[in-house]
Scaffold this motif. Sequence first.
Motif, PDB file in Angstrom:
ATOM      1  N   VAL A 135       0.838  -1.202   0.000  1.00  9.29           N
ATOM      2  CA  VAL A 135       0.000   0.000   0.000  1.00  9.29           C
ATOM      3  C   VAL A 135       0.871   1.250   0.000  1.00  9.29           C
ATOM      4  CG1 VAL A 135      -1.573   1.381   1.419  1.00  9.29           C
ATOM      5  CG2 VAL A 135      -2.046  -1.049   1.042  1.00  9.29           C
ATOM      6  N   LEU A 136       1.854   1.294   0.892  1.00  6.44           N
ATOM      7  CA  LEU A 136       2.720   2.472   0.985  1.00  6.44           C
ATOM      8  C   LEU A 136       3.483   2.696  -0.320  1.00  6.44           C
ATOM      9  CD1 LEU A 136       4.171   2.052   4.601  1.00  6.44           C
ATOM     10  CD2 LEU A 136       2.365   3.614   3.845  1.00  6.44           C
ATOM     11  N   GLN A 137       3.997   1.617  -0.882  1.00  9.21           N
ATOM     12  CA  GLN A 137       4.729   1.755  -2.148  1.00  9.21           C
ATOM     13  C   GLN A 137       3.790   2.199  -3.264  1.00  9.21           C
ATOM     14  OE1 GLN A 137       7.360  -1.491  -3.247  1.00  9.21           O
ATOM     15  NE2 GLN A 137       6.997  -1.105  -5.421  1.00  9.21           N
ATOM     16  N   GLY A 138       2.598   1.616  -3.320  1.00  6.34           N
ATOM     17  CA  GLY A 138       1.655   1.956  -4.377  1.00  6.34           C
ATOM     18  C   GLY A 138       1.182   3.393  -4.313  1.00  6.34           C
ATOM     19  N   LEU A 139       1.058   3.919  -3.106  1.00  2.86           N
ATOM     20  CA  LEU A 139       0.635   5.309  -2.943  1.00  2.86           C
ATOM     21  C   LEU A 139       1.791   6.282  -3.138  1.00  2.86           C
ATOM     22  CD1 LEU A 139      -1.727   5.107   0.187  1.00  2.86           C
ATOM     23  CD2 LEU A 139      -2.397   5.538  -2.186  1.00  2.86           C
ATOM     24  N   GLY A 140       3.018   5.758  -3.213  1.00  5.05           N
ATOM     25  CA  GLY A 140       4.176   6.647  -3.260  1.00  5.05           C
ATOM     26  C   GLY A 140       4.337   7.388  -1.959  1.00  5.05           C
TER      27      GLY A 140
END
Length: 232
Positions: A203-208
């Motif tokens: 999630v954190l990576q996908g949201l940048g």
Amino acid sequence: MFVNAPQAAGPAAAPDPDVSAVAALDEPTRRRLYEHVARAPGPVGRDEAAAALGLARQTAAFHLDRLAEESLLDVVYERRTGRSGPGAGRPAKLYKRSARQITVNLPERHYELAGRLLAQALEESEATGEPTRTVLHRKAHELGAWLAEEGADDDVLGLLERYGFEPRGDGAAVVLGNCPFHALAREHTQTVCGMNLHLLQGVLQGLGEGGFEASLAPRPGHCCVRLEPESS
């Protein structure tokens, strides 16, 4: 990809009667009437309920009947005069708490999501020989990234709120007040918490979202994952 393509719309599902009953209690006056009747030692009449709560009789009658329609209250008829036979008058319409039990999934749980991830990991592991836990972590990370893509209009707190994690600020960190996989995590802690960690890292990576990093920090009454400010 973990999530299947949307299916063609079929007939609308029948409303869940438990959800309907809970929604009926969302109206403040109705909830007060329900609580008054539930606490009463015996059946309660319309006039009695209206007087106790300072309501017009018509208002009390409307909400009491709505609660009865939702099977939250039972209706009984009794003669309050103690007399019977001709001239005793019509029995009064009274209300008492129903024996019905209501089951609604609160706090929010997503066991189907966990079950699908675990099943996919097992199947791919059997097909490729890759360790099941390794596959599970990869699938969870991919799903987290996909959820972030689908919820691109949300920030990290909004997205986690949407999926039932109940994020709360704790200084500069974020704690998660609810685990959507609670029962599974309690019995299979290492497997489910590892899956959850990789899901939230995705999630954190996908949201940048470079401001936080997910780490395991189990605490009673909280999700096992905590979001800490990213170390420099």
